[in-house]
Motif scaffolding. Structure first.
Motif, PDB file in Angstrom:
ATOM      1  N   GLU A   1      63.760  10.078  14.568  1.00 34.13           N
ATOM      2  CA  GLU A   1      63.287   9.396  15.776  1.00 34.13           C
ATOM      3  C   GLU A   1      63.368   7.885  15.616  1.00 34.13           C
ATOM      4  O   GLU A   1      63.710   7.178  16.555  1.00 34.13           O
ATOM      5  CB  GLU A   1      61.861   9.831  16.091  1.00 34.13           C
ATOM      6  CG  GLU A   1      61.775  11.258  16.592  1.00 34.13           C
ATOM      7  CD  GLU A   1      60.357  11.759  16.726  1.00 34.13           C
ATOM      8  OE1 GLU A   1      59.406  11.020  16.345  1.00 34.13           O
ATOM      9  OE2 GLU A   1      60.182  12.895  17.195  1.00 34.13           O
ATOM     10  N   ALA A   2      63.058   7.373  14.426  1.00 30.43           N
ATOM     11  CA  ALA A   2      63.104   5.939  14.177  1.00 30.43           C
ATOM     12  C   ALA A   2      64.534   5.415  14.281  1.00 30.43           C
ATOM     13  O   ALA A   2      64.761   4.275  14.666  1.00 30.43           O
ATOM     14  CB  ALA A   2      62.522   5.618  12.806  1.00 30.43           C
ATOM     15  N   LYS A   3      65.488   6.252  13.949  1.00 32.88           N
ATOM     16  CA  LYS A   3      66.894   5.862  14.065  1.00 32.88           C
ATOM     17  C   LYS A   3      67.419   6.152  15.462  1.00 32.88           C
ATOM     18  O   LYS A   3      68.617   6.077  15.700  1.00 32.88           O
ATOM     19  CB  LYS A   3      67.735   6.608  13.029  1.00 32.88           C
ATOM     20  CG  LYS A   3      67.456   6.183  11.617  1.00 32.88           C
ATOM     21  CD  LYS A   3      68.481   6.814  10.703  1.00 32.88           C
ATOM     22  CE  LYS A   3      68.848   5.925   9.588  1.00 32.88           C
ATOM     23  NZ  LYS A   3      69.731   4.841   9.836  1.00 32.88           N
ATOM     24  N   ASP A   4      66.506   6.494  16.377  1.00 28.96           N
ATOM     25  CA  ASP A   4      66.847   6.804  17.766  1.00 28.96           C
ATOM     26  C   ASP A   4      67.788   8.011  17.854  1.00 28.96           C
ATOM     27  O   ASP A   4      68.655   8.071  18.709  1.00 28.96           O
ATOM     28  CB  ASP A   4      67.455   5.597  18.472  1.00 28.96           C
ATOM     29  CG  ASP A   4      67.319   5.707  19.988  1.00 28.96           C
ATOM     30  OD1 ASP A   4      66.417   6.419  20.467  1.00 28.96           O
ATOM     31  OD2 ASP A   4      68.133   5.084  20.686  1.00 28.96           O
ATOM     32  N   LEU A   5      67.611   8.937  16.950  1.00 31.19           N
ATOM     33  CA  LEU A   5      68.402  10.160  16.960  1.00 31.19           C
ATOM     34  C   LEU A   5      67.531  11.362  17.320  1.00 31.19           C
ATOM     35  O   LEU A   5      67.959  12.488  17.184  1.00 31.19           O
ATOM     36  CB  LEU A   5      69.043  10.396  15.591  1.00 31.19           C
ATOM     37  CG  LEU A   5      69.988   9.306  15.113  1.00 31.19           C
ATOM     38  CD1 LEU A   5      70.389   9.555  13.674  1.00 31.19           C
ATOM     39  CD2 LEU A   5      71.212   9.227  16.000  1.00 31.19           C
ATOM     40  N   GLY A   6      66.314  11.085  17.763  1.00 37.04           N
ATOM     41  CA  GLY A   6      65.362  12.154  18.063  1.00 37.04           C
ATOM     42  C   GLY A   6      65.861  13.150  19.090  1.00 37.04           C
ATOM     43  O   GLY A   6      65.619  14.342  18.985  1.00 37.04           O
ATOM     44  N   LYS A   7      66.583  12.665  20.096  1.00 37.53           N
ATOM     45  CA  LYS A   7      67.071  13.568  21.138  1.00 37.53           C
ATOM     46  C   LYS A   7      68.134  14.508  20.592  1.00 37.53           C
ATOM     47  O   LYS A   7      68.283  15.622  21.058  1.00 37.53           O
ATOM     48  CB  LYS A   7      67.613  12.776  22.316  1.00 37.53           C
ATOM     49  CG  LYS A   7      66.533  12.032  23.058  1.00 37.53           C
ATOM     50  CD  LYS A   7      67.081  11.231  24.207  1.00 37.53           C
ATOM     51  CE  LYS A   7      65.960  10.447  24.872  1.00 37.53           C
ATOM     52  NZ  LYS A   7      66.447   9.529  25.865  1.00 37.53           N
ATOM     53  N   SER A   8      68.872  14.048  19.610  1.00 33.95           N
ATOM     54  CA  SER A   8      69.911  14.897  19.040  1.00 33.95           C
ATOM     55  C   SER A   8      69.413  15.594  17.775  1.00 33.95           C
ATOM     56  O   SER A   8      70.190  16.154  17.025  1.00 33.95           O
ATOM     57  CB  SER A   8      71.150  14.072  18.713  1.00 33.95           C
ATOM     58  OG  SER A   8      70.848  13.123  17.715  1.00 33.95           O
ATOM     59  N   TYR A   9      68.091  15.531  17.573  1.00 29.85           N
ATOM     60  CA  TYR A   9      67.503  16.142  16.377  1.00 29.85           C
ATOM     61  C   TYR A   9      67.825  17.625  16.344  1.00 29.85           C
ATOM     62  O   TYR A   9      67.617  18.364  17.284  1.00 29.85           O
ATOM     63  CB  TYR A   9      65.990  15.935  16.362  1.00 29.85           C
ATOM     64  CG  TYR A   9      65.280  16.725  15.295  1.00 29.85           C
ATOM     65  CD1 TYR A   9      65.337  16.330  13.963  1.00 29.85           C
ATOM     66  CD2 TYR A   9      64.573  17.867  15.611  1.00 29.85           C
ATOM     67  CE1 TYR A   9      64.689  17.046  12.981  1.00 29.85           C
ATOM     68  CE2 TYR A   9      63.925  18.595  14.636  1.00 29.85           C
ATOM     69  CZ  TYR A   9      63.985  18.174  13.323  1.00 29.85           C
ATOM     70  OH  TYR A   9      63.352  18.894  12.353  1.00 29.85           O
ATOM     71  N   ARG A  10      68.369  18.031  15.250  1.00 26.18           N
ATOM     72  CA  ARG A  10      68.637  19.437  15.008  1.00 26.18           C
ATOM     73  C   ARG A  10      67.972  19.814  13.684  1.00 26.18           C
ATOM     74  O   ARG A  10      67.845  18.982  12.791  1.00 26.18           O
ATOM     75  CB  ARG A  10      70.140  19.715  14.884  1.00 26.18           C
ATOM     76  CG  ARG A  10      70.917  19.366  16.113  1.00 26.18           C
ATOM     77  CD  ARG A  10      70.823  20.508  17.122  1.00 26.18           C
ATOM     78  NE  ARG A  10      71.743  20.330  18.227  1.00 26.18           N
ATOM     79  CZ  ARG A  10      71.452  19.699  19.348  1.00 26.18           C
ATOM     80  NH1 ARG A  10      70.303  19.145  19.505  1.00 26.18           N
ATOM     81  NH2 ARG A  10      72.333  19.616  20.315  1.00 26.18           N
ATOM     82  N   ARG A  11      67.592  21.012  13.588  1.00 25.16           N
ATOM     83  CA  ARG A  11      67.003  21.476  12.346  1.00 25.16           C
ATOM     84  C   ARG A  11      68.061  21.362  11.244  1.00 25.16           C
ATOM     85  O   ARG A  11      69.159  21.876  11.392  1.00 25.16           O
ATOM     86  CB  ARG A  11      66.568  22.924  12.510  1.00 25.16           C
ATOM     87  CG  ARG A  11      65.766  23.428  11.354  1.00 25.16           C
ATOM     88  CD  ARG A  11      65.067  24.665  11.751  1.00 25.16           C
ATOM     89  NE  ARG A  11      63.670  24.306  11.671  1.00 25.16           N
ATOM     90  CZ  ARG A  11      62.687  25.081  11.960  1.00 25.16           C
ATOM     91  NH1 ARG A  11      62.900  26.267  12.410  1.00 25.16           N
ATOM     92  NH2 ARG A  11      61.448  24.695  11.827  1.00 25.16           N
ATOM     93  N   PRO A  12      67.743  20.664  10.167  1.00 28.23           N
ATOM     94  CA  PRO A  12      68.736  20.492   9.109  1.00 28.23           C
ATOM     95  C   PRO A  12      69.053  21.812   8.422  1.00 28.23           C
ATOM     96  O   PRO A  12      68.213  22.701   8.344  1.00 28.23           O
ATOM     97  CB  PRO A  12      68.055  19.518   8.146  1.00 28.23           C
ATOM     98  CG  PRO A  12      66.602  19.649   8.417  1.00 28.23           C
ATOM     99  CD  PRO A  12      66.481  20.037   9.864  1.00 28.23           C
ATOM    100  N   CYS A  13      70.271  21.951   7.942  1.00 25.42           N
ATOM    101  CA  CYS A  13      70.688  23.155   7.205  1.00 25.42           C
ATOM    102  C   CYS A  13      70.251  22.980   5.762  1.00 25.42           C
ATOM    103  O   CYS A  13      71.002  22.447   4.944  1.00 25.42           O
ATOM    104  CB  CYS A  13      72.187  23.353   7.306  1.00 25.42           C
ATOM    105  SG  CYS A  13      72.741  23.661   8.967  1.00 25.42           S
ATOM    106  N   MET A  14      69.052  23.364   5.475  1.00 27.60           N
ATOM    107  CA  MET A  14      68.483  23.182   4.155  1.00 27.60           C
ATOM    108  C   MET A  14      68.001  24.515   3.610  1.00 27.60           C
ATOM    109  O   MET A  14      67.629  25.394   4.370  1.00 27.60           O
ATOM    110  CB  MET A  14      67.284  22.224   4.199  1.00 27.60           C
ATOM    111  CG  MET A  14      67.548  20.917   4.833  1.00 27.60           C
ATOM    112  SD  MET A  14      67.905  19.701   3.593  1.00 27.60           S
ATOM    113  CE  MET A  14      68.172  18.278   4.600  1.00 27.60           C
ATOM    114  N   SER A  15      68.004  24.624   2.299  1.00 32.04           N
ATOM    115  CA  SER A  15      67.395  25.778   1.659  1.00 32.04           C
ATOM    116  C   SER A  15      66.339  25.260   0.691  1.00 32.04           C
ATOM    117  O   SER A  15      66.446  24.164   0.150  1.00 32.04           O
ATOM    118  CB  SER A  15      68.438  26.628   0.939  1.00 32.04           C
ATOM    119  OG  SER A  15      69.113  25.879  -0.030  1.00 32.04           O
TER     120      SER A  15
END
Length: 64
Positions: free
Chosen positions: A42-56
């Motif tokens: 959100e701070a990088k103004d990417l909040g709208k395109s926020y997707r759940r990261p592919c993490m394990s």
């Protein structure tokens, strides 16, 4: 002291983070990581395109 050593691995980039916690539930600590990641996006103004990261998430050592 009880604790856990865990790994967060990004399947997309191959980067990994090794962390440890003494919290009773590892899920509580992982929720904190997810919360901070979302705030970072959100701070990088990417909040709208926020997707759940592919993490394990893996427990490396359970120090009970």
């Amino acid at each position: 002291m009880k604790g856990k050593i865990y790994q967060i691995y990004c399947n997309k980039t191959g980067k990994r983070y090794i962390g440890s916690t003494t919290q009773n539930k590892l899920t509580a600590r992982l929720q904190q990581h997810k919360y901070h990641y979302k705030k970072y996006m959100e701070a990088k103004d990417l909040g709208k395109s926020y997707r759940r990261p592919c993490m394990s998430f893996n427990i490396i050592e359970n120090c009970d």
